[in-house]
Design a protein around this motif. Structure first.
Motif, PDB file in Angstrom:
ATOM      1  N   UNK A 135      37.692  18.121  19.936  1.00  0.00           N
ATOM      2  CA  UNK A 135      36.701  18.597  19.165  1.00  0.00           C
ATOM      3  C   UNK A 135      36.629  17.978  17.813  1.00  0.00           C
ATOM      4  N   UNK A 136      35.496  17.520  17.310  1.00  0.00           N
ATOM      5  CA  UNK A 136      35.642  17.055  15.791  1.00  0.00           C
ATOM      6  C   UNK A 136      36.379  15.563  15.946  1.00  0.00           C
ATOM      7  N   UNK A 137      36.753  15.118  17.149  1.00  0.00           N
ATOM      8  CA  UNK A 137      37.381  13.889  16.732  1.00  0.00           C
ATOM      9  C   UNK A 137      36.525  12.707  16.683  1.00  0.00           C
ATOM     10  N   UNK A 138      36.982  11.716  16.220  1.00  0.00           N
ATOM     11  CA  UNK A 138      36.250  10.458  15.844  1.00  0.00           C
ATOM     12  C   UNK A 138      36.536   8.966  16.597  1.00  0.00           C
ATOM     13  N   UNK A 139      35.561   8.373  17.096  1.00  0.00           N
ATOM     14  CA  UNK A 139      35.822   7.178  17.555  1.00  0.00           C
ATOM     15  C   UNK A 139      35.002   6.102  16.520  1.00  0.00           C
ATOM     16  N   UNK A 140      35.924   5.008  16.277  1.00  0.00           N
ATOM     17  CA  UNK A 140      35.229   3.777  15.286  1.00  0.00           C
ATOM     18  C   UNK A 140      35.528   2.806  16.269  1.00  0.00           C
ATOM     19  N   UNK A 141      34.401   1.655  16.170  1.00  0.00           N
ATOM     20  CA  UNK A 141      34.669   0.495  16.838  1.00  0.00           C
ATOM     21  C   UNK A 141      33.951  -0.498  16.000  1.00  0.00           C
TER      22      UNK A 141
END
Length: 226
Positions: A135-141
């Protein structure tokens, strides 16, 4: 696991393309990673890590945490392991993004540099990435091959593996359908000068290379809020 991709990327690794990919992608990759605000204790997954340059960069920020790089190519993973022996907080695994062997909510951040459009099943890969984020995690691509960057479309015919040519809007829809919230897009630009005597293999002319650079790399980000 996609055997065609594995074989092709193994050939890239044996040909030493890991170094050239780092040189080409690092100026933009550093910008994307800076925007992730990796904390010292972060637990980070680098999807499609290749030779591991971004994994090592992430590990410098998460120096009290852990960074795992995965790639479909066993040769790329071999190169990454050999190049990362001085990083005690790094490990590498041979794996496909479409079937991640990690627990639910295991990571605080996930990063992907120039790998999304190679996946045969992008929706499944995004659902897996969403699953392993806290939770509150981030994915950047970050991707260079996308519809709005017309100069890159020629890669579809030159690459020896199938790829997906998607628009910014397509990526937004895929992220949202996978469960990500606060989905955003941003263009990142390589600040290094374009050589007057460009002789690269990715584009037929300096003009095409300039057009690619002017369009910029597409950075997509999404958060897990539940």
């Amino acid at each position: 696991m996609d055997e065609q991709l594995r074989i092709e990327f193994n050939e890239w690794a044996r040909a030493g393309k890991g170094e050239s990919m780092e040189k080409g992608h690092r100026p933009v990759g550093e910008q994307a990673i800076a925007r992730m605000h990796i904390s010292p204790g972060a637990r980070v997954l680098d999807v499609g890590c290749g030779s591991g340059w971004a994994t090592r960069l992430l590990a410098k920020s998460a120096f009290k945490g852990r960074v795992t790089g995965i790639d479909i190519s066993d040769e790329m993973i071999r190169v990454a392991r050999e190049s990362s022996q001085s990083f005690p907080n790094v490990d590498f695994e041979i794996a496909s993004a479409e079937q991640l062997a990690f627990d639910d909510h295991e990571f605080t951040h996930v990063f992907s540099m120039e790998s999304l459009y190679y996946y045969r099943n992008i929706p499944q890969a995004l659902k897996e990435i969403h699953r392993v984020l806290q939770g509150r995690g981030l994915f950047v691509a970050v991707v260079d091959l996308y519809w709005e960057n017309e100069a890159t479309h020629q890669w579809i015919d030159t690459l020896k593996v199938p790829v997906e040519l998607l628009s910014v809007g397509d990526y937004h829809s895929l992220f949202i359908n996978a469960g990500f919230d606060n989905v955003r897009d941003e263009r990142l630009y390589d600040p290094t000068p374009v050589p007057e005597n460009y002789r690269g293999s990715s584009f037929k002319s300096r003009g095409e290379y300039e057009a690619y650079r002017q369009a910029g790399s597409l950075m997509m980000s999404g958060e897990v809020t539940k």
